[in-house]
Each structure stands twice: as C-alpha cells, then as structure tokens.
Design an enzyme around this catalytic site. Structure first.
Site, mmCIF file in Angstrom:
data_model
loop_
_atom_site.group_PDB
_atom_site.id
_atom_site.type_symbol
_atom_site.label_atom_id
_atom_site.label_comp_id
_atom_site.label_asym_id
_atom_site.label_seq_id
_atom_site.Cartn_x
_atom_site.Cartn_y
_atom_site.Cartn_z
ATOM 1 C CE LYS A 167 2.148 3.163 0.397
ATOM 2 N NZ LYS A 167 1.326 2.098 0.735
ATOM 3 C CG ASN A 197 -0.078 0.380 -2.143
ATOM 4 O OD1 ASN A 197 0.931 1.069 -2.053
ATOM 5 N ND2 ASN A 197 -0.552 -0.308 -1.137
HETATM 6 C C1 6PG Z 1 4.020 -0.273 1.069
HETATM 7 C C2 6PG Z 1 2.970 -1.314 0.883
HETATM 8 C C3 6PG Z 1 2.187 -1.429 2.133
HETATM 9 C C4 6PG Z 1 1.546 -2.793 2.220
HETATM 10 C C5 6PG Z 1 0.212 -2.865 1.634
HETATM 11 C C6 6PG Z 1 -0.158 -4.281 1.358
HETATM 12 O O1 6PG Z 1 4.119 0.546 0.194
HETATM 13 O O2 6PG Z 1 4.721 -0.339 2.069
HETATM 14 O O3 6PG Z 1 2.130 -1.013 -0.178
HETATM 15 O O4 6PG Z 1 1.376 -0.325 2.216
HETATM 16 O O5 6PG Z 1 2.335 -3.728 1.630
HETATM 17 O O6 6PG Z 1 -0.686 -2.359 2.555
HETATM 18 O O7 6PG Z 1 -1.285 -4.206 0.659
HETATM 19 P P1 6PG Z 1 -2.173 -5.458 0.388
HETATM 20 O O8 6PG Z 1 -2.496 -6.069 1.727
HETATM 21 O O9 6PG Z 1 -3.379 -4.872 -0.275
HETATM 22 O O10 6PG Z 1 -1.372 -6.380 -0.465
#
Ligand code: 6PG
Length: 463
Positions: free
Chosen positions: A181, A185
C-alpha cells in the site's frame, strides 16, 4: 438471532463506507465507534442495509455479537490509536480471535504488532478512497495465509472486480500488505505530481485555462493514459466555483497536503537502497508546495516564467513515459523488499490487484501484469511492451523537460524521470570519479575495471 460475521471498529468516512459495503454483500457486520452518536448516525444512514448491521455500544457488546473465532477490522487513524484500540479490545477476545488493521499503517508498525500480539493479526492496505471503500476497494493483504483464508470470502466479496477477478489478494507475510500500500501511495504521489506538472506547463507555458486543460485530460483518458487519476484531473480542471463562476482549480490554494504514506515510501526506498527518484521528487514537490510564503518572496526577487511552444501530443507522450518510469521504480522497490524482508511478493499479483478499485488503477496495469507474468524478476523498463513505449516516448519527455527548463517552468518529477532513464541506460557511468574521490580523502579503495582487483588505492596526483 444469528451472530455477526465480522466486526468493524471506527465509523469514520472509510470505516462506515466499508461497513456498508460488507452489509450490502450479505454479511452481517457488528460495528462500534468511540462516539456513540456516530454509531447512531451511521445506522440511520444505512437505510435497508441496517438489517445486516449490529450497532453496539461497548467493546464487550461488540465481541459478544460476533461469531467465533472472531474477526474484527480496525479502521482507526494510523499510529498510536491502533495500538490503543488493540489494547482496549484485547481483554474481550479469545486466543484465536483475529484483529485486522485496515488503516494506512506504516508496515513496520504492522510487523511489530504481529510480532508482539499472541493472536492472529492481518495488516491490509485498502485503496480507493470513500467511493472505493463503499463500492469496491483494492485490498492488499499481509499476514499468515491461514489467517487471510478466514476472511478471504468477505474481502473478495467487497473488493473491486477487474473483469470478475476480485482485487483482494494476500501480498505476502506480516507487513507485506501495508508495504505494498505504501508503494501504491508512492506511485500515487508521483503520478499526481507528473499530471500536476503537465497542468503547469499547459497553464503557464501554453496559457491554457483550466477548462481547456480539463478537455485535454478528458481526451487523454480515452487513450493509453486512461486511468482514474487522469479522469480525476479532468474532472477537477473542468469544475467551476459556485460562488464566483471561476474555474474551481483557480481558487484552490497551491499547497498540497499529505498524511505521510508517500514520505514513508521515500524513506523506505533509502533503507532498501532502491532508486525511486520520481517518487522522491513528488514527495519533495509537496514539501516545496507547502512553502508558499517563501515562494511568493522568491517570485518577487527572481521573476516569473516564459511561455513555451510545445504540441499537446508531445505532453501526452512525455506523461506516458514518466508514468512508466515511476511505476518501474515502484515495482523495483517491491522486488528489493521481497529480498530484504523475505516476503513472497509477486509483482504480477500486485499489478493485477491494482487494476481496479485503487487510486492508481489504469489501463497500463493490465499490460504490466502481463509483462510480469512473463518476466517476474525483470524491470518494467526491459519488458518488451514497455521498452517499446519508452523508446517511442522518451524523446517527448526530453523535449518537454528541455522546453520547461528553458522557460523556467518547474517539472521536478519529469526531470527526475528523464535523469533516471539517462542514468540507467549509461553503461559506463561517472561513479569512478566518486570512487577516486573517496579513496583520495579516505583511502576507501576502488575496484579496477581491467582486472577486477579490489581495494586498490592511488597514487593520486598532488597538484
Ligand atoms: C488510497 C489513497 C488513500 C488516501 C491517502 C491520501 O489509496 O485510497 O492512497 O489512502 O488518498 O491517504 O494520502 P495523502 O493525504 O498523503 O495525500
């Protein structure tokens, strides 16, 4: 009354969406939230699905409502709240009961928890935002296969489907799910940054307004760049502000937020010694975006940027190229982690798992899955299908970076992608100079190119 199939703690945006998804797929879910009012509001909103929801007021009630051996999903903020919740829950659980952390945990925390807990524990990465959690997220599992098997029917039922194949898979042992994950990201950050840079080039270099840029993105979404993030960017660029009628994008402050997962990816890449410069550039760009005051001052001191002339098709090809390079780096990191943590990570399984539901889902992932089926140990850069696209598009990336640099337009992720490509296809690099320098000042020794002799030293010229 028959008991609930699974428990869920934490009815925030993601938790409540996930609970409704579980209920909708015909499983009975028992829920608990720290604030009882949130639980009540959730049940109200659940409508017909409330028939599959058991709302509980205490952790004791929650655990009593569950079938044994129990499985309880935690959807609470990453970090200390997870440890606190596990500790609070523990007295009500039996030895075989399982806790599943479905938040955005740091995988090292997941490994620590798994090691410390005397009970089954899974760390699962859930991607897709609120919409995904509600209607089908991508789920990246980490832990013991026997523990995964216990909840697999529920997780595959609620997961997104790519042509009927559920995007819910066990990635590997212990922290592997949360690690994958994090890589997801990192790629998400890089993909978003690359798109934002193209937006910058079209806005400041080509003087296009947001709706026109949105049209361009919408057009690209029909081609090989087709992806959730391009679709998102088109929707964002085309929107108008209800209050002023101006493009909504023009009224949004240019400082990006971040919860930390992209940063963890960059930190972990350093631990692993894996180059992921496009992802690192994206994290750094978010940090630079936050320094608004300083940027405003420096803009006063050093002036603005110039217009450029570059075809839209060139930008599309440049973005395609940058995107492949950033995914290549993410998958390289997966390979390095498999070795370092002794995880059975499979790039083809990961690519398949990302084809639907998650934020980085894109048409290219199906081709990536296919490339890794054929050569699981290779880099994407040398997979024939992607090597051909890189060869075709690298000129466009170079042209874009040169034009942007020439006009003073910042394109840090695209520049990093180009530098990465140029570095990685340079058979004779320049680190021989670094080795000479290290030996000169620290007698660190070097290896000879001609006969492979190691720990060699100068003499170095004195002047
Ligand atoms: C997902 C996203 C989700 C969210 C992040 C945002 O896969 O659904 O990655 O987990 O968008 O937490 O991350 P930031 O706040 O660091 O941009």
């Amino acid at each position: 009354m028959y008991k609930a199939d699974i428990g869920l703690i934490g009815l925030g945006t993601m938790g409540s969406a996930l609970a409704l998804n579980i209920a909708e797929k015909g499983f009975k879910v028992a829920v608990w939230n720290r604030t009882a009012a949130t639980t009540q509001a959730f049940v109200k909103e659940a409508g017909d699905l409330a028939a599959n929801v058991v709302a509980t007021q205490t952790l004791e009630e929650l655990t009593a409502a569950l079938k044994g051996p129990r499985a309880i999903i935690l959807m609470v903020p990453a970090g200390a709240p997870v440890d606190q919740q596990i500790a609070a829950l523990d007295p009500f659980l039996d030895a075989e009961d399982m806790v599943i952390d479905a938040g955005n945990a740091n995988f090292r925390d997941t490994m620590r928890r798994m090691e410390a807990l005397a009970r089954p524990f899974l760390g699962i990465g859930v991607s897709g935002g609120e919409e995904g959690a509600r209607h089908g997220p991508a789920i990246m599992g980490g832990g013991d296969p026997a523990h995964w098997a216990r909840v697999e029917p529920i997780l595959t039922a609620i997961a997104a489907k790519f042509e009927d194949t559920p995007c819910a898979n066990l990635m590997g042992e212990n922290g592997a799910g949360h690690f994958v994950k994090a890589v997801h990201n990192g790629i998400e950050y890089a993909d978003m940054q690359l798109i934002a840079e193209v937006y910058g080039v079209t806005r400041d270099g080509l003087s296009m307004d947001a709706p026109a840029i949105g049209e361009v993105f919408a057009g690209w979404n029909k081609g090989r760049l087709s992806s959730y993030l391009i679709e998102t960017s088109a929707a964002v660029a085309r929107a108008h502000d209800a209050a002023t009628g101006a493009p909504l994008l023009d009224v949004i402050v240019d400082a990006a937020g971040q919860k930390g997962t992209g940063r963890w990816t960059a930190i972990e890449a350093q631990h692993l010694g894996t180059p992921i410069p496009v992802i690192e550039a994206a994290v750094a760009a978010r940090n630079m975006s936050a320094q608004r005051g300083l940027r405003a001052d420096l803009a006063e001191s050093f002036g603005g940027v110039n217009e450029i002339d570059i075809p839209i098709d060139t930008l599309e090809a440049a973005l395609t190229c940058g995107k492949i390079l950033c995914y290549a780096q993410g998958f390289d990191m997966v390979r390095a982690a498999a070795g370092a943590f002794d995880w059975s990570l499979k790039p083809e399984v990961i690519a398949r798992n990302w084809r639907a539901g998650c934020i980085i889902r894109s048409a290219m992932l199906d081709d990536m899955a296919e490339a890794f089926e054929t050569a699981p140990d290779g880099t994407l850069m040398s997979a024939p299908y992607f090597a051909d696209i890189l060869a075709e598009t690298i000129g466009a990336l170079r042209e874009t970076v040169i034009a942007a640099n020439g006009a003073g337009l910042p394109v840090p992720a695209m520049s990093a992608a180009l530098a990465y490509f140029d570095t990685m296809r340079q058979a004779r690099g320049t680190a021989n100079m670094i080795q000479g320098q290290r030996d000169y000042f620290g007698l660190h020794g070097f290896e000879r190119l001609d006969n492979g002799a190691k720990d060699q030293h100068g003499p170095w010229a004195d002047d």
